[in-house]
Design a protein around this motif. Structure first.
Motif, PDB file in Angstrom:
ATOM      1  N   THR A 213       0.834  -1.209   0.000  1.00 30.75           N
ATOM      2  CA  THR A 213       0.000   0.000   0.000  1.00 30.75           C
ATOM      3  C   THR A 213       0.865   1.254   0.000  1.00 30.75           C
ATOM      4  OG1 THR A 213      -1.714  -1.194   1.225  1.00 30.75           O
ATOM      5  CG2 THR A 213      -1.866   1.202   1.190  1.00 30.75           C
ATOM      6  N   MET A 217       1.093   4.253  -2.812  1.00 29.09           N
ATOM      7  CA  MET A 217       0.932   5.667  -2.486  1.00 29.09           C
ATOM      8  C   MET A 217       2.095   6.499  -3.050  1.00 29.09           C
ATOM      9  SD  MET A 217      -0.443   5.467   1.440  1.00 29.09           S
ATOM     10  CE  MET A 217      -0.566   7.245   1.608  1.00 29.09           C
ATOM     11  N   ARG A 220       1.619   7.066  -6.687  1.00 28.25           N
ATOM     12  CA  ARG A 220       0.592   8.081  -6.939  1.00 28.25           C
ATOM     13  C   ARG A 220       1.128   9.487  -6.653  1.00 28.25           C
ATOM     14  NH1 ARG A 220      -4.408   6.259  -7.991  1.00 28.25           N
ATOM     15  NH2 ARG A 220      -4.833   4.048  -7.612  1.00 28.25           N
ATOM     16  N   ASP A 227      -4.958  11.977  -6.466  1.00 33.13           N
ATOM     17  CA  ASP A 227      -6.338  11.713  -6.053  1.00 33.13           C
ATOM     18  C   ASP A 227      -6.346  11.598  -4.519  1.00 33.13           C
ATOM     19  OD1 ASP A 227      -8.834  10.752  -5.453  1.00 33.13           O
ATOM     20  OD2 ASP A 227      -8.905   9.289  -7.091  1.00 33.13           O
ATOM     21  N   ARG A 228      -6.772  12.657  -3.871  1.00 33.44           N
ATOM     22  CA  ARG A 228      -6.732  12.685  -2.408  1.00 33.44           C
ATOM     23  C   ARG A 228      -7.610  11.604  -1.771  1.00 33.44           C
ATOM     24  NH1 ARG A 228      -4.359  17.091  -0.148  1.00 33.44           N
ATOM     25  NH2 ARG A 228      -3.747  18.777  -1.565  1.00 33.44           N
ATOM     26  N   ASP A 229      -8.765  11.333  -2.374  1.00 27.38           N
ATOM     27  CA  ASP A 229      -9.653  10.308  -1.817  1.00 27.38           C
ATOM     28  C   ASP A 229      -8.987   8.941  -1.845  1.00 27.38           C
ATOM     29  OD1 ASP A 229     -11.618  12.137  -1.252  1.00 27.38           O
ATOM     30  OD2 ASP A 229     -12.708  11.822  -3.135  1.00 27.38           O
ATOM     31  N   THR A 230      -8.319   8.633  -2.959  1.00 23.64           N
ATOM     32  CA  THR A 230      -7.624   7.349  -3.060  1.00 23.64           C
ATOM     33  C   THR A 230      -6.493   7.267  -2.038  1.00 23.64           C
ATOM     34  OG1 THR A 230      -8.133   7.181  -5.409  1.00 23.64           O
ATOM     35  CG2 THR A 230      -6.317   5.823  -4.575  1.00 23.64           C
ATOM     36  N   LEU A 231      -5.728   8.351  -1.911  1.00 23.56           N
ATOM     37  CA  LEU A 231      -4.642   8.363  -0.926  1.00 23.56           C
ATOM     38  C   LEU A 231      -5.179   8.215   0.490  1.00 23.56           C
ATOM     39  CD1 LEU A 231      -2.315  11.176  -2.329  1.00 23.56           C
ATOM     40  CD2 LEU A 231      -1.884   8.710  -2.319  1.00 23.56           C
ATOM     41  N   ARG A 232      -6.324   8.837   0.741  1.00 19.51           N
ATOM     42  CA  ARG A 232      -6.926   8.730   2.070  1.00 19.51           C
ATOM     43  C   ARG A 232      -7.324   7.281   2.363  1.00 19.51           C
ATOM     44  NH1 ARG A 232     -10.217  12.382   1.382  1.00 19.51           N
ATOM     45  NH2 ARG A 232      -9.072  14.098   2.368  1.00 19.51           N
ATOM     46  N   ARG A 233      -7.909   6.603   1.386  1.00 16.95           N
ATOM     47  CA  ARG A 233      -8.293   5.196   1.566  1.00 16.95           C
ATOM     48  C   ARG A 233      -7.063   4.322   1.785  1.00 16.95           C
ATOM     49  NH1 ARG A 233     -11.970   6.427  -2.585  1.00 16.95           N
ATOM     50  NH2 ARG A 233     -10.587   5.497  -4.147  1.00 16.95           N
ATOM     51  N   GLN A 234      -5.998   4.614   1.072  1.00 16.23           N
ATOM     52  CA  GLN A 234      -4.781   3.822   1.239  1.00 16.23           C
ATOM     53  C   GLN A 234      -4.132   4.074   2.600  1.00 16.23           C
ATOM     54  OE1 GLN A 234      -2.811   5.062  -2.413  1.00 16.23           O
ATOM     55  NE2 GLN A 234      -3.207   3.055  -3.346  1.00 16.23           N
ATOM     56  N   ARG A 237      -6.043   2.077   4.996  1.00 18.76           N
ATOM     57  CA  ARG A 237      -5.680   0.664   4.891  1.00 18.76           C
ATOM     58  C   ARG A 237      -4.408   0.375   5.676  1.00 18.76           C
ATOM     59  NH1 ARG A 237      -5.377  -0.129  -0.701  1.00 18.76           N
ATOM     60  NH2 ARG A 237      -7.647  -0.126  -0.660  1.00 18.76           N
TER      61      ARG A 237
END
Length: 412
Positions: A213, A217, A220, A227-234, A237
């Motif tokens: 993960t 990141m 990215r 993509d802040r939302d994707t980074l936040r989800r990662q 995780r």
């Protein structure tokens, strides 16, 4: 001593008074048990007053009113003692004890006096409890405390209390408990050694996920569009996997810790789930199926969580090792949770080759093992742990069925 009418043959038949006199003589002059005659009329009057004011649940009332409980403890005066009691309590003579309130000879933390009040108020005709007693010089010792109405079976307020010094017995039991905890710790360390590969694999999974993960990141972040939302989800995780790794380490540390038993309310379903987590990799690695029947979600017992985990991990590992050694086709372990009257039964069954009939009687003996690398402590420790919880373990007959079953029973 008076005499009753002559019986056939000219012998003398003792009257009730004779028996009472003889009884008193044996207790107060001959016995090696410490006997104390008590005037409890003050306590009896206090209990009667509570009943007259409408107190129906004495135990709850005493819990809510410590001052009332203290008055009941003080409401007993020593009228007489025997020489055994004088020696036991370190008095110079009977005069040192006669006229004293019995509270003087009990440790303030001891519940025996107030529990005897609860018992007699509830209609009991006798009472006994282990007590912490106090000698004249203030030193503490352990006794078995018993109390009954003195002679005529009435509850008029004159009672006979007895004390048996059980200090050596308590010390031996404490030593045995310490030895049991030490052996249980050795057994847990041995089990953790066998599970080291599984534990390493369990920790490796979240660490691997964290690494992958974090790498994603970084890629990215190197890109033009973030993509802040994707980074936040990662990030979340990674946080979750760190927590997972931490749980594995904490669970292993608790199992390895050298500690005394601490009993508290636990859900049997949670204990079993945590035990399965310890052996999950071993099940997967050996392609062994696990079936849990009955949720047990609402079944609460008072127990030491780690010691119960040790019991179930041991039983599961035994079944896994049997399947691995025997090469059982389609190996399966079945755990069944059954509620019984006031108790819970957990059966751990396998479909392996079963138990050699010649070994059944030795399974729970210390240091008995059929494995070349085994300590022979596992099942013996399981039985000792369960006995300390008021439970038991047995091997019920499985006539006509393959494999073996270990049946654990614990009080709810």
């Amino acid at each position: 001593m008076s005499s009753g009418p002559a019986a056939a043959g000219g012998s003398i038949v003792p009257t009730e008074t004779d028996w009472n006199d003889a009884w008193y003589l044996v207790c107060m002059k001959v016995s090696t048990i410490g006997f104390v005659v008590v005037d409890a009329r003050e306590r009896v009057a206090a209990l009667d007053a509570l009943r007259n004011t409408g107190v129906a649940d004495l135990s709850r009332h005493l819990d809510a009113n410590p001052a009332v409980a203290d008055r009941l403890r003080r409401g007993m005066i020593i009228l007489d003692v025997n020489e055994a009691a004088v020696r036991m309590f370190g008095a110079a003579g009977r005069a040192d004890m006669i006229g004293q309130r019995t509270q003087r000879f009990f440790d303030p933390s001891c519940t025996a006096q107030i529990n005897s009040a609860r018992a007699f108020a509830g209609g009991a005709t006798s009472f006994q409890q282990q007590a912490r007693s106090v000698r004249i010089d203030g030193s503490r010792f352990d006794t078995l405390f018993c109390v009954v109405p003195k002679a005529d079976g009435t509850t008029s307020g004159f009672w006979l209390a007895s004390f048996v010094d059980i200090t050596e017995h308590v010390q031996r039991q404490t030593s045995l408990d310490a030895l049991r905890d030490e052996l249980a710790h050795v057994s847990r360390i041995s089990t953790l050694g066998e599970l080291s590969a599984s534990i390493a694999h369990e920790i490796g999974q979240p660490l691997s996920s964290i690494g992958m993960t974090a790498s994603a990141m970084l890629r990215r972040l190197d890109g033009e569009d973030i993509d802040r939302d994707t980074l936040r989800r990662q990030c979340q995780r990674i946080v979750d996997q760190v927590a997972r790794a931490g749980d594995i380490i904490d669970r292993t540390r608790r199992m390895a810790a050298k500690r005394g038993g601490t009993h508290s309310p636990v859900a049997i379903a949670d204990v079993l789930a945590e035990s399965v987590q310890f052996v999950q990799h071993e099940l997967s690695r050996n392609a062994i199926g696990l079936q849990v029947v009955g949720s047990g979600a609402d079944l609460i017992i008072r127990a030491d969580r780690i010691q119960l985990q040790q019991v179930f991990v041991n039983l599961l590992m035994n079944a896994i090792q049997i399947h691995r050694q025997a090469g059982t086709p389609e190996p399966m372990i079945r755990v069944e949770i059954v509620r019984e009257d006031g108790a819970i039964r957990i059966d751990v069954a396998d479909n392996g080759p079963g138990i050699d009939p010649d070994h059944v009687g030795q399974l729970f003996d210390g240091f008995f093992t059929t494995r070349a690398d085994g300590l022979g402590l596992g099942l013996s420790i399981c039985r000792t742990i369960l006995a300390a919880h008021g439970g038991s373990i047995a091997v019920p007959s499985r006539s006509g069925q393959p494999g073996a079953t270990f049946s654990v029973q614990l009080p709810l």
